[in-house]
Scaffold this motif. Structure first.
Motif, PDB file in Angstrom:
ATOM      1  N   GLY A   1      -4.970 -79.340  89.126  1.00  0.00           N
ATOM      2  CA  GLY A   1      -5.644 -78.803  90.377  1.00  0.00           C
ATOM      3  C   GLY A   1      -5.389 -79.556  91.638  1.00  0.00           C
ATOM      4  N   HIS A   2      -4.437 -80.411  91.580  1.00  0.00           N
ATOM      5  CA  HIS A   2      -4.059 -80.974  92.965  1.00  0.00           C
ATOM      6  C   HIS A   2      -2.706 -81.028  93.346  1.00  0.00           C
ATOM      7  CE1 HIS A   2      -2.738 -83.714  90.346  1.00  0.00           C
ATOM      8  NE2 HIS A   2      -3.116 -85.079  90.933  1.00  0.00           N
ATOM      9  N   THR A   3      -1.942 -80.075  92.874  1.00  0.00           N
ATOM     10  CA  THR A   3      -0.303 -79.875  93.206  1.00  0.00           C
ATOM     11  C   THR A   3      -0.323 -78.888  93.660  1.00  0.00           C
ATOM     12  OG1 THR A   3      -0.199 -78.810  90.935  1.00  0.00           O
ATOM     13  CG2 THR A   3       0.050 -80.985  90.928  1.00  0.00           C
ATOM     14  N   GLY A   4       0.587 -78.722  95.023  1.00  0.00           N
ATOM     15  CA  GLY A   4       0.779 -77.510  95.803  1.00  0.00           C
ATOM     16  C   GLY A   4       2.182 -78.207  96.532  1.00  0.00           C
ATOM     17  N   PHE A   5       2.266 -77.353  97.632  1.00  0.00           N
ATOM     18  CA  PHE A   5       3.634 -77.218  98.215  1.00  0.00           C
ATOM     19  C   PHE A   5       3.702 -76.714  99.781  1.00  0.00           C
ATOM     20  CE2 PHE A   5       3.543 -73.170  96.824  1.00  0.00           C
ATOM     21  CZ  PHE A   5       4.299 -72.318  97.428  1.00  0.00           C
ATOM     22  N   ARG A   6       4.594 -77.173 100.466  1.00  0.00           N
ATOM     23  CA  ARG A   6       4.812 -76.229 101.773  1.00  0.00           C
ATOM     24  C   ARG A   6       6.426 -75.916 101.722  1.00  0.00           C
ATOM     25  NH1 ARG A   6       2.659 -79.532 106.364  1.00  0.00           N
ATOM     26  NH2 ARG A   6       1.645 -80.458 104.898  1.00  0.00           N
ATOM     27  N   VAL A   7       6.821 -74.924 102.712  1.00  0.00           N
ATOM     28  CA  VAL A   7       8.109 -74.531 102.715  1.00  0.00           C
ATOM     29  C   VAL A   7       8.767 -75.035 103.921  1.00  0.00           C
ATOM     30  CG1 VAL A   7       9.465 -72.353 102.531  1.00  0.00           C
ATOM     31  CG2 VAL A   7       7.132 -72.395 101.514  1.00  0.00           C
ATOM     32  N   ALA A   8      10.268 -75.178 103.768  1.00  0.00           N
ATOM     33  CA  ALA A   8      11.136 -75.699 104.813  1.00  0.00           C
ATOM     34  C   ALA A   8      12.118 -74.289 104.790  1.00  0.00           C
ATOM     35  CB  ALA A   8      11.722 -76.921 104.054  1.00  0.00           C
ATOM     36  N   TYR A   9      12.614 -74.459 106.305  1.00  0.00           N
ATOM     37  CA  TYR A   9      13.800 -73.570 106.235  1.00  0.00           C
ATOM     38  C   TYR A   9      15.066 -74.194 107.286  1.00  0.00           C
ATOM     39  CZ  TYR A   9       9.276 -70.826 105.870  1.00  0.00           C
ATOM     40  OH  TYR A   9       8.058 -70.331 105.603  1.00  0.00           O
ATOM     41  N   ASP A  10      16.163 -73.614 106.982  1.00  0.00           N
ATOM     42  CA  ASP A  10      17.144 -74.233 107.520  1.00  0.00           C
ATOM     43  C   ASP A  10      17.184 -73.699 109.297  1.00  0.00           C
ATOM     44  OD1 ASP A  10      18.414 -74.985 105.576  1.00  0.00           O
ATOM     45  OD2 ASP A  10      19.616 -73.193 105.382  1.00  0.00           O
ATOM     46  N   ALA A  11      17.545 -74.976 110.148  1.00  0.00           N
ATOM     47  CA  ALA A  11      17.396 -74.667 111.565  1.00  0.00           C
ATOM     48  C   ALA A  11      17.856 -73.091 112.010  1.00  0.00           C
ATOM     49  CB  ALA A  11      18.065 -75.616 112.383  1.00  0.00           C
TER      50      ALA A  11
ATOM     51  N   GLY B   1      12.818 -69.057 102.739  1.00  0.00           N
ATOM     52  CA  GLY B   1      12.991 -70.646 102.684  1.00  0.00           C
ATOM     53  C   GLY B   1      13.397 -71.298 101.584  1.00  0.00           C
ATOM     54  N   ARG B   2      13.103 -72.468 101.559  1.00  0.00           N
ATOM     55  CA  ARG B   2      13.432 -73.435 100.324  1.00  0.00           C
ATOM     56  C   ARG B   2      12.335 -74.702 100.360  1.00  0.00           C
ATOM     57  NH1 ARG B   2      15.434 -77.798 103.038  1.00  0.00           N
ATOM     58  NH2 ARG B   2      16.573 -77.272 105.117  1.00  0.00           N
ATOM     59  N   LEU B   3      12.423 -75.470  99.344  1.00  0.00           N
ATOM     60  CA  LEU B   3      11.581 -76.862  99.285  1.00  0.00           C
ATOM     61  C   LEU B   3      12.212 -77.908 100.209  1.00  0.00           C
ATOM     62  CD1 LEU B   3      10.243 -76.769  95.771  1.00  0.00           C
ATOM     63  CD2 LEU B   3       9.040 -75.954  97.604  1.00  0.00           C
ATOM     64  N   PRO B   4      11.451 -78.519 100.741  1.00  0.00           N
ATOM     65  CA  PRO B   4      12.016 -79.611 101.793  1.00  0.00           C
ATOM     66  C   PRO B   4      12.640 -80.635 100.822  1.00  0.00           C
ATOM     67  CG  PRO B   4       9.762 -79.964 101.689  1.00  0.00           C
ATOM     68  CD  PRO B   4      10.170 -78.462 101.017  1.00  0.00           C
ATOM     69  N   SER B   5      13.748 -81.341 101.277  1.00  0.00           N
ATOM     70  CA  SER B   5      14.238 -82.434 100.595  1.00  0.00           C
ATOM     71  C   SER B   5      13.332 -83.383 100.660  1.00  0.00           C
ATOM     72  CB  SER B   5      15.658 -82.947 101.387  1.00  0.00           C
ATOM     73  OG  SER B   5      15.530 -83.398 102.680  1.00  0.00           O
TER      74      SER B   5
ATOM     75  N   ASP C   1       6.941 -75.670 107.258  1.00  0.00           N
ATOM     76  CA  ASP C   1       5.527 -75.041 107.542  1.00  0.00           C
ATOM     77  C   ASP C   1       4.690 -76.300 108.150  1.00  0.00           C
ATOM     78  OD1 ASP C   1       6.321 -72.631 106.520  1.00  0.00           O
ATOM     79  OD2 ASP C   1       5.394 -72.932 104.562  1.00  0.00           O
ATOM     80  N   ALA C   2       3.723 -75.690 108.938  1.00  0.00           N
ATOM     81  CA  ALA C   2       2.817 -76.768 109.653  1.00  0.00           C
ATOM     82  C   ALA C   2       1.928 -77.173 108.440  1.00  0.00           C
ATOM     83  CB  ALA C   2       2.088 -76.032 110.594  1.00  0.00           C
TER      84      ALA C   2
ATOM     85  N   HIS D   1      -2.385 -75.805  91.058  1.00  0.00           N
ATOM     86  CA  HIS D   1      -1.834 -75.341  89.774  1.00  0.00           C
ATOM     87  C   HIS D   1      -0.588 -74.789  89.884  1.00  0.00           C
ATOM     88  CE1 HIS D   1      -5.544 -76.325  87.770  1.00  0.00           C
ATOM     89  NE2 HIS D   1      -6.195 -75.770  88.634  1.00  0.00           N
ATOM     90  N   ILE D   2       0.098 -75.261  90.896  1.00  0.00           N
ATOM     91  CA  ILE D   2       1.631 -74.870  91.466  1.00  0.00           C
ATOM     92  C   ILE D   2       2.847 -75.755  90.900  1.00  0.00           C
ATOM     93  CG2 ILE D   2       3.083 -74.167  93.129  1.00  0.00           C
ATOM     94  CD1 ILE D   2       0.707 -72.203  92.687  1.00  0.00           C
ATOM     95  N   GLY D   3       3.511 -75.516  89.604  1.00  0.00           N
ATOM     96  CA  GLY D   3       4.502 -76.198  89.431  1.00  0.00           C
ATOM     97  C   GLY D   3       5.645 -76.212  90.372  1.00  0.00           C
ATOM     98  N   TRP D   4       6.803 -76.956  90.243  1.00  0.00           N
ATOM     99  CA  TRP D   4       7.999 -77.063  90.914  1.00  0.00           C
ATOM    100  C   TRP D   4       8.814 -75.683  90.878  1.00  0.00           C
ATOM    101  CZ3 TRP D   4      13.260 -76.106  90.927  1.00  0.00           C
ATOM    102  CH2 TRP D   4      13.852 -76.544  91.872  1.00  0.00           C
ATOM    103  N   ASN D   5       8.699 -75.241  89.761  1.00  0.00           N
ATOM    104  CA  ASN D   5       9.374 -73.787  89.677  1.00  0.00           C
ATOM    105  C   ASN D   5       8.600 -72.776  90.297  1.00  0.00           C
ATOM    106  OD1 ASN D   5      11.614 -74.764  87.792  1.00  0.00           O
ATOM    107  ND2 ASN D   5      10.121 -74.610  85.919  1.00  0.00           N
ATOM    108  N   ASP D   6       7.410 -72.584  90.259  1.00  0.00           N
ATOM    109  CA  ASP D   6       6.338 -71.941  91.162  1.00  0.00           C
ATOM    110  C   ASP D   6       6.679 -71.896  92.609  1.00  0.00           C
ATOM    111  OD1 ASP D   6       5.581 -71.237  88.476  1.00  0.00           O
ATOM    112  OD2 ASP D   6       3.751 -72.802  88.694  1.00  0.00           O
ATOM    113  N   ALA D   7       6.787 -73.323  92.847  1.00  0.00           N
ATOM    114  CA  ALA D   7       7.061 -73.494  94.615  1.00  0.00           C
ATOM    115  C   ALA D   7       8.266 -73.019  94.877  1.00  0.00           C
ATOM    116  CB  ALA D   7       6.655 -74.848  94.671  1.00  0.00           C
ATOM    117  N   ALA D   8       9.217 -73.140  93.984  1.00  0.00           N
ATOM    118  CA  ALA D   8      10.617 -72.833  94.418  1.00  0.00           C
ATOM    119  C   ALA D   8      10.923 -71.186  94.562  1.00  0.00           C
ATOM    120  CB  ALA D   8      11.709 -73.305  93.445  1.00  0.00           C
ATOM    121  N   ALA D   9      10.114 -70.460  93.641  1.00  0.00           N
ATOM    122  CA  ALA D   9      10.319 -69.215  93.491  1.00  0.00           C
ATOM    123  C   ALA D   9       9.631 -68.564  94.830  1.00  0.00           C
ATOM    124  CB  ALA D   9       9.708 -68.584  92.176  1.00  0.00           C
ATOM    125  N   PHE D  10       8.390 -69.380  95.360  1.00  0.00           N
ATOM    126  CA  PHE D  10       7.745 -68.800  96.419  1.00  0.00           C
ATOM    127  C   PHE D  10       8.634 -68.941  97.643  1.00  0.00           C
ATOM    128  CE2 PHE D  10       5.414 -69.366 100.230  1.00  0.00           C
ATOM    129  CZ  PHE D  10       4.431 -68.220 100.354  1.00  0.00           C
TER     130      PHE D  10
END
Length: 316
Positions: free
Chosen positions: A300-310, A163-167, A70-71, A148-157
């Motif tokens: 209040g400052h934890t978020g994420f972006r999504v990665a995808y396989d090529a 997609g997936r979370l980036p390494s 994600d950009a 207010h996003i935990g790792w589990n929440d980010a992985a579920a989204f």
């Protein structure tokens, strides 16, 4: 969770471990701009670490396959679409509280603080849709990153979005924007109180923010100039979760102890720093900087972006 709070902007959650939410099948509405990132041999980490205890160095080479990412960080608007489609409840909602920075609380609000970080307050009822607790709203922040996003929440989204979370390696490579030696997404120039290159703290943390960049909290996900690959806000704004377990690559006794604590807490890597970082306190908005927290940690400052396989397409 009993791991000590480190000198970092991310407080340990202090929650009792519970079952992780199930990942959700793809099929959501995803309006992100996705960037193609080339693979190859890349440099990770740094030979001039600032926080050696975090495992920032030494620099090392790694081979990466091409991927997509994600950009910008997942916005409140995107997260709201996910929740509307799935009924997902975040860790903060299930536990009933999350950490809110003290400046955002209404006058007279009483809320306990974790030991060592009095600027954080444990606010009952705070989660992504009411980020400062009951009575707050994201109506004017739909284009800001979901927090207010935990790792589990980010992985579920990410799974729902196809997609997936980036390494950590992918995140670092993408954040450099094509300059393998870059210290920041824009190059080597240091951001400071008079040179707002990203959304970090200006003034004296944690008592005075001069607002030189115009933001007390989060900024829109596409604020500031993108890097050479077209990614926005990889440093500053919100911490971003990566897929990797947190580990320090060192044989020292301190590293062994840190890794034991990280394993016990199932910590995951966080990258990029946040709007609360300042060089005098949390100089972790450098690309090589890193932190680790348990997967149910939210603030209040934890978020994420999504990665995808090529070659993969995100769900539409």
């Amino acid at each position: 969770m009993e791991a000590p709070v480190k000198s970092c902007c991310v407080p340990a959650s202090g929650r009792a471990a519970g079952p992780a939410p199930s990942l959700l099948a793809a099929g959501g509405v995803d309006d992100a701009r996705v960037v193609d990132i080339p693979g190859g041999s890349v440099t990770l980490g740094t030979d001039t670490p600032f926080f050696r205890e975090d495992g920032e160095g030494p620099a090392r080479r790694a081979a990466l396959r091409p991927f997509r990412i994600d950009a910008h960080a997942v916005s409140n608007r995107r997260y709201a679409a996910f929740v509307a489609a799935t009924g997902y409840r975040t860790e903060a909602e299930r536990y009933g509280w999350s950490y809110v920075f003290h400046s955002f609380l209404a006058a007279g609000t009483e809320a306990p603080s974790p030991e060592g970080t009095p600027w954080w307050r444990q606010v009952h009822g705070a989660y992504w849709a009411v980020p400062e607790g009951p009575g707050s709203t994201i109506a004017d922040r739909l284009d800001h990153p979901a927090t207010h996003i935990g790792w589990n929440d980010a992985a579920a989204f990410a799974a729902w979005a196809g997609g997936r979370l980036p390494s950590e390696a992918e995140w670092e490579h993408a954040a450099k924007g094509g300059d393998d030696s870059a210290r920041f997404p824009w190059g080597a120039a240091e951001p400071d109180d008079g040179n707002a290159l990203c959304n970090i703290w200006q003034g004296r943390f944690p008592v005075r923010n001069s607002l030189a960049d115009g933001f007390l909290g989060t900024a829109p996900v596409d604020a500031y100039r993108p890097n050479g690959f077209g990614l926005f806000n990889t440093c500053g704004n919100v911490w971003e979760w990566c897929a990797d377990p947190f580990r320090v690559r060192s044989l020292s006794a301190a590293a062994k102890q840190r890794n034991q604590a990280a394993t016990a807490e199932r910590e995951r890597v966080m990258k990029g720093g946040s709007y609360l970082c300042h060089r005098s306190y949390c100089y972790r908005y450098r690309i090589a900087a890193r932190s680790g927290r348990s997967p149910d940690t939210s603030a209040g400052h934890t978020g994420f972006r999504v990665a995808y396989d090529a070659g993969a397409s995100q769900a539409m």
